[in-house]
Scaffold this active site. Sequence first.
Site, mmCIF file in Angstrom:
data_model
loop_
_atom_site.group_PDB
_atom_site.id
_atom_site.type_symbol
_atom_site.label_atom_id
_atom_site.label_comp_id
_atom_site.label_asym_id
_atom_site.label_seq_id
_atom_site.Cartn_x
_atom_site.Cartn_y
_atom_site.Cartn_z
ATOM 1 C CD GLU A 285 -17.690 -17.696 -8.447
ATOM 2 O OE1 GLU A 285 -16.488 -17.627 -8.693
ATOM 3 O OE2 GLU A 285 -18.135 -17.696 -7.283
ATOM 4 C CB SER B 112 -20.639 -17.753 -0.622
ATOM 5 O OG SER B 112 -21.338 -17.836 0.575
ATOM 6 C CG ASN C 20 -17.072 -14.487 -2.120
ATOM 7 O OD1 ASN C 20 -17.416 -13.307 -2.155
ATOM 8 N ND2 ASN C 20 -17.932 -15.464 -1.908
HETATM 9 P P1 NAI Z 1 -30.620 -17.496 5.035
HETATM 10 O O1 NAI Z 1 -30.261 -17.565 6.466
HETATM 11 O O2 NAI Z 1 -31.358 -16.313 4.518
HETATM 12 O O3 NAI Z 1 -31.481 -18.797 4.629
HETATM 13 C C1 NAI Z 1 -31.139 -20.109 4.990
HETATM 14 C C2 NAI Z 1 -32.430 -20.923 5.083
HETATM 15 O O4 NAI Z 1 -32.066 -22.297 5.174
HETATM 16 C C3 NAI Z 1 -33.276 -20.581 6.303
HETATM 17 O O5 NAI Z 1 -34.612 -20.322 5.891
HETATM 18 C C4 NAI Z 1 -33.192 -21.849 7.166
HETATM 19 O O6 NAI Z 1 -34.374 -22.125 7.895
HETATM 20 C C5 NAI Z 1 -32.950 -22.907 6.090
HETATM 21 N N1 NAI Z 1 -32.353 -24.145 6.588
HETATM 22 C C6 NAI Z 1 -31.368 -24.295 7.500
HETATM 23 N N2 NAI Z 1 -31.081 -25.607 7.669
HETATM 24 C C7 NAI Z 1 -31.910 -26.293 6.839
HETATM 25 C C8 NAI Z 1 -32.089 -27.667 6.539
HETATM 26 N N3 NAI Z 1 -31.373 -28.613 7.155
HETATM 27 N N4 NAI Z 1 -33.022 -28.006 5.620
HETATM 28 C C9 NAI Z 1 -33.775 -27.077 4.997
HETATM 29 N N5 NAI Z 1 -33.640 -25.748 5.238
HETATM 30 C C10 NAI Z 1 -32.711 -25.367 6.131
HETATM 31 O O7 NAI Z 1 -29.232 -17.701 4.238
HETATM 32 P P2 NAI Z 1 -28.839 -17.191 2.767
HETATM 33 O O8 NAI Z 1 -28.219 -15.860 2.849
HETATM 34 O O9 NAI Z 1 -29.988 -17.431 1.859
HETATM 35 O O10 NAI Z 1 -27.638 -18.207 2.418
HETATM 36 C C11 NAI Z 1 -27.869 -19.533 2.040
HETATM 37 C C12 NAI Z 1 -26.637 -20.084 1.321
HETATM 38 O O11 NAI Z 1 -26.333 -19.275 0.190
HETATM 39 C C13 NAI Z 1 -25.356 -20.128 2.180
HETATM 40 O O12 NAI Z 1 -24.633 -21.263 1.830
HETATM 41 C C14 NAI Z 1 -24.628 -18.855 1.744
HETATM 42 O O13 NAI Z 1 -23.238 -18.935 1.918
HETATM 43 C C15 NAI Z 1 -24.986 -18.822 0.262
HETATM 44 N N6 NAI Z 1 -24.888 -17.517 -0.381
HETATM 45 C C16 NAI Z 1 -25.336 -16.391 0.268
HETATM 46 C C17 NAI Z 1 -25.254 -15.153 -0.342
HETATM 47 C C18 NAI Z 1 -25.757 -13.923 0.333
HETATM 48 O O14 NAI Z 1 -25.460 -12.802 -0.134
HETATM 49 N N7 NAI Z 1 -26.540 -14.039 1.398
HETATM 50 C C19 NAI Z 1 -24.680 -15.006 -1.704
HETATM 51 C C20 NAI Z 1 -24.316 -16.256 -2.327
HETATM 52 C C21 NAI Z 1 -24.404 -17.456 -1.658
#
Ligand code: NAI
Length: 283
Positions: free
Chosen positions: A152, A119, A190
């Site tokens: 996006e 993001s 954002n």
């Molecule tokens: P989350 O914390 O829910 O999920 C992240 C997952 O990635 C976890 O299950 C973790 O175990 C896994 N992970 C971490 N390191 C890893 C690796 N080396 N290999 C494989 N898996 C790995 O996070 P979320 O909210 O899903 O965010 C993920 C991405 O999406 C971030 O870059 C965030 O900025 C982006 N994002 C988040 C939004 C939101 O509203 N939460 C909206 C748009 C983008």
Amino acid sequence: MTIKKVMVIGAGQMGSGIAQVCAQSGYDVLLNDVSEEAIQKGFGHIDKLLTKSVDKERISEQKKNDTLSRIQPTTDIQKVENCDMVIEAIVENMDVKTKVFRELDASAPSHAILATNTSSLPITEMAAATNRPDQIIGMHFMNPVPVMKLVEVIRGLQTSDETYQAVADMAKELSKTAVEVNDYPGFAANRILMPMINEAIYAVHEDVASVEDIDTVMKLGMNHPMGPLTLADFIGLDTCLYIMEVLHDGFGDSKYRPCPLLRKYVNAGWLGKKSGRGFYQYS
Ligand code: NAI
């Protein structure tokens, strides 16, 4: 190019949603995370959402089963060797993302596109960590992924037109609307949203109006479905602060300075809905 098989890295909030919409649209999906447990949690979340859709008669039981059967869990990132496309949705940390992109670059077929759902982190810098900067791109879904229509599509400095077109076409296949954005801090969504939220926090800080009234102004006055302070609590105040810092550092412009009240809440551990307290209290 034809995209058939997609690897989604990270089975968290965003990755599980991305895997679901890809599988629903007929793509074969490999869902990767660091542990079986994390993948099963993501898979369970997808199952629950699809079951809800069946209960509400939005999709058939058959469609649910077909969707689930197209998602293969794997903790082995090397399986990317069979994929045409990768969508990375892991923790928002440049060092961790860059390491994963290097691994993917070494193992993915030469034609594969590597996309990130970041993001806020720079696409151009992630691309520079690989030997295929023309095939690196941002694919920024909104939360919750199965519901929100926008993607996006962010071009890094070296992203090719072919890569952009393939990803924009894929977004359409996923029934999403793609917008083309260049790689600047905060991209478009954002950059516009966060200063609005930050300004709403300044309005609380300066006692312009109450939290509830500021939300009411934006809901009833501007027709926003949710007030900015409620939205900030949902996003997470730590995430809001982090993105404001990306804008402030990236542009070096004082108009993006994070409100001291936002920083104070984050320091207090008032992170919004997820911690039970932000601008509102959650039981
Ligand atoms: P989350 O914390 O829910 O999920 C992240 C997952 O990635 C976890 O299950 C973790 O175990 C896994 N992970 C971490 N390191 C890893 C690796 N080396 N290999 C494989 N898996 C790995 O996070 P979320 O909210 O899903 O965010 C993920 C991405 O999406 C971030 O870059 C965030 O900025 C982006 N994002 C988040 C939004 C939101 O509203 N939460 C909206 C748009 C983008």
